[in-house]
Scaffold this motif. Sequence first.
Motif, PDB file in Angstrom:
ATOM      1  N   UNK A  48     -68.055 -49.684  -0.293  1.00  0.00           N
ATOM      2  CA  UNK A  48     -68.921 -48.717   0.386  1.00  0.00           C
ATOM      3  C   UNK A  48     -70.103 -49.406   1.049  1.00  0.00           C
ATOM      4  N   UNK A  49     -70.700 -50.343   0.330  1.00  0.00           N
ATOM      5  CA  UNK A  49     -71.838 -51.080   0.887  1.00  0.00           C
ATOM      6  C   UNK A  49     -71.412 -51.977   2.043  1.00  0.00           C
ATOM      7  N   UNK A  50     -70.254 -52.616   1.909  1.00  0.00           N
ATOM      8  CA  UNK A  50     -69.738 -53.467   2.992  1.00  0.00           C
ATOM      9  C   UNK A  50     -69.437 -52.653   4.243  1.00  0.00           C
ATOM     10  N   UNK A  51     -68.934 -51.439   4.043  1.00  0.00           N
ATOM     11  CA  UNK A  51     -68.628 -50.590   5.191  1.00  0.00           C
ATOM     12  C   UNK A  51     -69.896 -50.266   5.970  1.00  0.00           C
TER      13      UNK A  51
ATOM     14  N   UNK B 125     -66.072 -52.026  14.245  1.00  0.00           N
ATOM     15  CA  UNK B 125     -65.391 -50.781  13.934  1.00  0.00           C
ATOM     16  C   UNK B 125     -64.016 -50.981  13.301  1.00  0.00           C
ATOM     17  N   UNK B 126     -63.273 -51.988  13.717  1.00  0.00           N
ATOM     18  CA  UNK B 126     -61.988 -52.243  13.076  1.00  0.00           C
ATOM     19  C   UNK B 126     -62.213 -52.674  11.631  1.00  0.00           C
ATOM     20  N   UNK B 127     -63.203 -53.497  11.404  1.00  0.00           N
ATOM     21  CA  UNK B 127     -63.540 -53.914  10.051  1.00  0.00           C
ATOM     22  C   UNK B 127     -63.962 -52.714   9.212  1.00  0.00           C
ATOM     23  N   UNK B 128     -64.732 -51.800   9.801  1.00  0.00           N
ATOM     24  CA  UNK B 128     -65.118 -50.560   9.109  1.00  0.00           C
ATOM     25  C   UNK B 128     -63.881 -49.801   8.662  1.00  0.00           C
ATOM     26  N   UNK B 129     -62.930 -49.679   9.562  1.00  0.00           N
ATOM     27  CA  UNK B 129     -61.708 -48.948   9.261  1.00  0.00           C
ATOM     28  C   UNK B 129     -60.947 -49.591   8.100  1.00  0.00           C
ATOM     29  N   UNK B 130     -60.783 -50.901   8.159  1.00  0.00           N
ATOM     30  CA  UNK B 130     -60.039 -51.595   7.113  1.00  0.00           C
ATOM     31  C   UNK B 130     -60.752 -51.504   5.765  1.00  0.00           C
ATOM     32  N   UNK B 131     -62.064 -51.628   5.778  1.00  0.00           N
ATOM     33  CA  UNK B 131     -62.828 -51.494   4.541  1.00  0.00           C
ATOM     34  C   UNK B 131     -62.703 -50.075   4.006  1.00  0.00           C
TER      35      UNK B 131
ATOM     36  N   UNK C 267     -61.447 -48.756   0.447  1.00  0.00           N
ATOM     37  CA  UNK C 267     -62.287 -47.835  -0.332  1.00  0.00           C
ATOM     38  C   UNK C 267     -61.456 -46.644  -0.805  1.00  0.00           C
ATOM     39  N   UNK C 268     -60.664 -46.091   0.087  1.00  0.00           N
ATOM     40  CA  UNK C 268     -59.792 -44.961  -0.262  1.00  0.00           C
ATOM     41  C   UNK C 268     -58.766 -45.393  -1.311  1.00  0.00           C
ATOM     42  N   UNK C 269     -58.183 -46.565  -1.132  1.00  0.00           N
ATOM     43  CA  UNK C 269     -57.209 -47.079  -2.104  1.00  0.00           C
ATOM     44  C   UNK C 269     -57.842 -47.241  -3.481  1.00  0.00           C
TER      45      UNK C 269
END
Length: 76
Positions: free
Chosen positions: A26-29, A38-44, A48-50
């Motif tokens: 969450x903090x990394x996002x 933004x792609x990194x946000x998505x992957x993080x 997070x969801x996993x």
Amino acid sequence: MDGQTNGGRNHAHDPETIAFIRQMLGELRVMAEQQRCFMLCYLIEMAYVEAGDIQLGVKPSDIIRKKTDQSGRMTG
């Protein structure tokens, strides 16, 4: 890995470790978003969801099984 075999052994997830990983993600996002990555946000976010799914005990095989009909085909 909760209920999954890894090298012939079953491993349970440590709830505190998973909670810590999820918190860090969450903090990394937030940091990635501030940098407009933004792609990194998505992957993080997916990680997070996993982590949340692991906390809830949802396994990928459970998700696939819910989407599979009686004939074994994926449903939409």
